[in-house]
Structures are given as structure tokens and as C-alpha cells.
Design an enzyme around this catalytic site. Structure first.
Site, mmCIF file in Angstrom:
data_model
loop_
_atom_site.group_PDB
_atom_site.id
_atom_site.type_symbol
_atom_site.label_atom_id
_atom_site.label_comp_id
_atom_site.label_asym_id
_atom_site.label_seq_id
_atom_site.Cartn_x
_atom_site.Cartn_y
_atom_site.Cartn_z
ATOM 1 N N HIS A 137 7.771 1.129 -9.507
ATOM 2 C CA HIS A 137 6.449 1.255 -9.666
ATOM 3 C C HIS A 137 5.694 2.097 -8.870
ATOM 4 O O HIS A 137 5.582 2.484 -7.853
ATOM 5 C CB HIS A 137 5.375 0.269 -10.594
ATOM 6 N N ASP A 194 2.372 2.523 -8.490
ATOM 7 C CA ASP A 194 0.978 1.850 -8.949
ATOM 8 C C ASP A 194 1.060 0.770 -7.533
ATOM 9 O O ASP A 194 2.407 0.513 -7.733
ATOM 10 C CB ASP A 194 0.611 1.675 -10.170
ATOM 11 N N ASP A 201 5.839 -2.656 -1.017
ATOM 12 C CA ASP A 201 5.846 -3.130 -2.486
ATOM 13 C C ASP A 201 5.236 -1.936 -3.756
ATOM 14 O O ASP A 201 3.920 -1.346 -3.550
ATOM 15 C CB ASP A 201 5.319 -4.349 -2.904
ATOM 16 N N GLU A 253 2.468 -1.651 -12.837
ATOM 17 C CA GLU A 253 3.176 -2.970 -12.665
ATOM 18 C C GLU A 253 2.396 -3.914 -12.553
ATOM 19 O O GLU A 253 2.538 -5.069 -12.909
ATOM 20 C CB GLU A 253 4.252 -2.383 -11.660
ATOM 21 N N GLU A 254 1.322 -3.532 -11.424
ATOM 22 C CA GLU A 254 0.953 -4.961 -10.605
ATOM 23 C C GLU A 254 -0.926 -5.676 -12.039
ATOM 24 O O GLU A 254 -0.824 -6.533 -11.229
ATOM 25 C CB GLU A 254 -0.417 -4.062 -9.102
ATOM 26 N N GLU A 269 12.897 -3.895 -8.592
ATOM 27 C CA GLU A 269 11.693 -4.733 -7.501
ATOM 28 C C GLU A 269 12.510 -5.877 -6.626
ATOM 29 O O GLU A 269 12.118 -7.229 -7.385
ATOM 30 C CB GLU A 269 10.964 -4.525 -7.120
ATOM 31 N N HIS A 273 1.488 -7.079 -1.398
ATOM 32 C CA HIS A 273 0.149 -7.328 -0.986
ATOM 33 C C HIS A 273 -0.709 -7.364 -0.293
ATOM 34 O O HIS A 273 -1.875 -7.967 -0.037
ATOM 35 C CB HIS A 273 -0.332 -8.121 -2.557
HETATM 36 ZN ZN LIG Z 1 5.896 -4.452 -7.042
#
Ligand SMILES: [Zn+2]
Length: 438
Positions: free
Chosen positions: A97, A99, A131, A165-166, A193, A392
């Protein structure tokens, strides 16, 4: 989250064979490309045009076609294709992804989270280093090197890049798996992922837990704060009954989780994340709301669990309602043993490059669940062993050596997957999926 209203506003397709980019991406090192990509701030809901342009330039540098599919306006899905010699065979889909979750230097970052700064220890900082911008560049570099070495693929290999995705993929993967473009890809296996891991192993996700979020509204007598109604007639008293039941269940599940913390599939997590109600200090509230976030264990039967929720509500008193904010469908598991030729190809490749994989179910969820729900096998994997878990987090970072090793890992994996003989895989990928709920 975006409602259905905004969905299917426009379907715009651009076939771009040569994108004009002023940056000479063909001569950049993979680490430089990784830094460039981190510098594009792709926080979810940002304009992704610069990221799409970046991928157009990279496709151009690699000499492969790129397709940009915009099912929901502002949420582009990017597809790059490396054609194999037999396009009739099920293909390999390498998904990531674009984003990232928000990041602000004010939160305590040592360096600007969108700078791609490399410190004196050879560690690259930035939002998306784990990520999952690392994986996107690793896929690309692995494919580019294989092509440079004149390695021929039997199967088509696609790189897909998702926009949201997030925040649950409402405008990305959920829509993409319904399109003719996706169907035409005839996906045999999707890679998605995984996670970093502090030990010398890399987890391989074969199933995701599903998310249920419920709002419970307790209605009771509204009266002056000096009156004294029976506890079970007040909104707060009813809430207490609801919380007691959910927390008793939570304690049971916590005991299971505590006994085997790495087996996220075995327990159902329950968290009470929002409480609201009341209008004034001297008024007994007529309504109090609770929001629970629940991640179902993979063996949980959804109907039985639904009944359990309603039992808790019914037992807690009159005038209590439950609303589902989200109720995702349990996704099947991808078979993670030698009976699945795609798993076998990954296992052989990782062994060959000396990285140990660990098939697990993560506590959270990824885009792969939408692919499995659409009937295609998928594994989640990010080659980040011996790496602190910082997805994150503030100061998300990755050792440059881990990043470059990952390119070697993907070279082996992609080469093996793309060359599985046609006779070894089933036409219908559903045979590699299992429903585990009982
Ligand atoms: Zn991710």
C-alpha cells in the site's frame, strides 16, 4: 471511512507506457529510491498524484507497462506488469500500500519523518520504512535485477499499489477485487505485508483476524440528580451490566492470550474504546453509549458469537440497543504447508537465502483478507527479522542492511513463484484456502 455514496464516482483508466519524469530513476540506487519514496508524504487521504508519478517513472525506467485504476476519485490503484512466457497460468501478485499513517516531528521524531534520513549507524528513519514502503521498493528492485540478469518468468508477475489500506481499504482493495482488471490478472497467489520481528525469523501471515465494532446504547430514566431510581433502571446501571458481561468474557480471552501470546488466532480480543453520555452534573442521563472493538479468533463461529453478544445485551436489561459499526466476514486461511505449491516455493526460496519463516495469524489485519475473501490465496510477509516492531510508531526506522537483504530475499521468492510449472498448481486457487471457523 467513506460511505457507499462516494464509491464508484468514476472509473478512470490510464494506460501509460512512457511517463515523463525529470528524475533519472534508472540510475538511482535502491536505497536512494527508498529515500525518495519516503519523502513523498502519502498519509492516507493525501493527494497521491506524486506517488503515482513516482511509480510511472519507475515503470518507465524498468520498461514495463503501468495501469492506474481510479475506482473512487482520489484513490488511485497502481498496477505494474512483468509479463511471463505463459500468461494463461495463474499469476503472482505482489501487493503493497502507498498510504502511511500520520507522522509529525512534534511527536518526538529524531528526524523529519518524511526525510528518509540515514543516521551514523546506517539506519533509515521515516514513516513507511517498515509499513510498508520498504517492501514496495524491494519488490521493484528484485524484479529489476531479475530482468537485468535475463531471468525469464513463466508466469505473469504484477506489482499492485493500494491507496487506503490504513483506514480499511474501502476505496482500495475492497473495490479492486471486484473489478474486471483484477479478474483478468488471474491471480494464483497474492503476497502482502507482514511485520518486523525482534527475533531472527520473519512471520508469514496465512490468515487475518476480522474486526467487529459495536455500539451499545443504554437507555434509562432521566431525572433530577437528587432523585434515587433503582440502579437497573438507569442508563449507567444498565451499562454496568453490559460492561460486566463483556469484561468477564474479556478476562477469559485474556487468560488464553496470556498462555500463548504468539497464537493470536486462538483468542478474541475485546476492548471498550469509547464511553459517552450525560448532559449535566445534576441530571441522571437518559442514554449512555459504549463502543467495543472486537477482533474475532479465527475459529469463532460468527453466528454463535453474534448470539453471545445479543445474550449479553438481553441479560443486561430493557431498552438496550446494539448497532454494528463494522462486521467484517471471517476470511479463510491460506494453507501453509507443502501441499500448497505456492507455500512450498516461498519456503524453498527463504531457506535458500537463509531466512527462517514462521507461519502465524497476526493480531491485526491487512489487505490480504479482502483477497482471501474474494477466493484467492494470500500470504503476508515483510523480510524484517531482528528488527524492533515500529509499525505506526514514532521513529519508525529500518537498518539499511535489512532493507537491502530483503531485495535478495524477494529475488529468490519471486523467481521461485514465477516459475512454478503449470502442472503443479490448481486452476482454482480456492483449493489452497481453508475455512477455520467451526
Ligand atoms: Zn501496512
Amino acid at each position: 471511512m467513506f460511505g457507499l455514496v462516494s464509491i464508484v464516482l468514476a472509473v478512470i483508466q490510464l494506460q501509460v507506457s512512457f511517463a515523463a519524469g525529470d528524475t533519472d530513476y534508472a540510475n538511482k540506487t535502491p536505497v536512494e529510491l527508498f529515500q525518495e519514496y519516503i519523502r513523498i508524504n502519502t498519509t492516507t487521504h493525501n493527494d497521491l498524484t506524486p506517488a503515482v508519478d513516482f511509480w510511472k517513472a519507475l515503470a518507465n525506467a524498468a520498461g514495463v507497462p503501468i495501469n492506474v485504476i481510479e475506482i473512487v476519485q482520489g484513490y488511485p490503484i497502481v498496477v505494474l506488469k512483468w509479463a511471463g512466457t505463459d500468461s494463461s497460468l495463474p499469476s503472482i501478485m505482489l501487493n503493497s500500500h502507498m498510504d502511511v499513517v500520520p507522522a509529525d516531528i512534534e511527536d518526538g521524531w529524531a528526524y523529519d519523518p518524511f526525510s528518509g534520513h540515514i543516521d551514523e549507524n546506517g539506519v533509515i528513519y521515516g514513516r513507511g520504512t517498515q509499513d510498508m514502503k520498504s517492501v514496495s521498493i524491494q519488490y521493484y528492485e528484485a524484479l529489476r535485477r531479475l530482468k537485468e540478469n535475463n531471468v525469464q518468468f513463466l508466469r505473469d508477475v504484477y506489482m499492485t499499489l493500494m491507496p487506503d489500506e490504513e483506514v480499511g481499504a474501502e476505496n482500495g482493495m475492497i473495490q479492486f477485487v471486484k473489478t474486471a482488471e483484477f479478474k483478468a490478472m488471474n491471480v494464483g497467489i497474492e503476497l502482502d505485508e507482514g511485520t518486523s520481528y525482534p527475533l531472527p525469523v520473519a512471520p508469514l501471515f496465512y490468515q487475518d483476524k476480522v474486526v467487529w465494532q459495536i455500539q451499545v446504547d443504554c437507555h434509562g430514566v432521566a431525572a433530577h440528580g437528587s432523585t434515587f431510581p433503582a440502579t437497573n433502571e438507569t442508563a449507567t446501571g444498565k451499562c454496568r451490566n453490559v460492561i460486566d458481561r463483556f469484561f468477564a468474557f474479556r478476562d477469559e480471552q485474556f487468560a488464553i492470550a496470556n498462555a500463548s501470546p504468539t497464537e493470536a488466532e486462538s483468542y478474541t480480543s475485546v476492548n471498550l474504546n469509547r464511553l459517552s453520555g450525560g448532559t449535566a452534573n445534576n441530571v441522571i442521563p437518559s442514554r449512555v453509549s459504549l463502543v467495543f472493538d472486537i477482533r474475532l479468533g479465527t475459529k469463532v463461529n460468527e453466528e454463535n458469537f453474534d448470539n453471545l453478544i445479543h445474550k449479553f445485551i438481553d441479560e443486561s436489561g430493557e431498552n438496550i440497543t446494539v448497532t454494528y459499526i463494522s462486521k467484517n466476514q471471517q476470511s479463510p486461511a491460506t494453507i501453509a504447508n507443502s501441499s500448497n505449491p505456492y507455500f512450498q516455493a516461498i519456503a524453498c526460496a527463504t531457506k535458500q537465502v537463509g531466512i527462517q519463516i514462521l507461519p502465524v495469524v497476526p493480531p491485526g489485519s491487512t489487505d490480504a483478507r479482502h483477497v482471501r475473501n474474494a477466493g484467492y490465496p494470500a500470504f503476508g510477509f515483510s523480510p524484517m527479522p531482528n528488527t524492533e516492531l515500529l509499525l505506526h510508531s514514532v521513529n519508525e526506522r529500518l537498518a539499511v542492511s535489512t532493507f537491502t537483504n530483503g531485495i535478495t530475499v524477494y529475488k529468490a521468492i519471486i523467481n521461485n513463484l514465477a516459475n512454478i510449472p503449470g502442472s503443479e498448481t490448481a486452476e482454482d486457487g480456492r483449493v489452497y484456502l481453508l475455512t477455520t471457523a467451526t
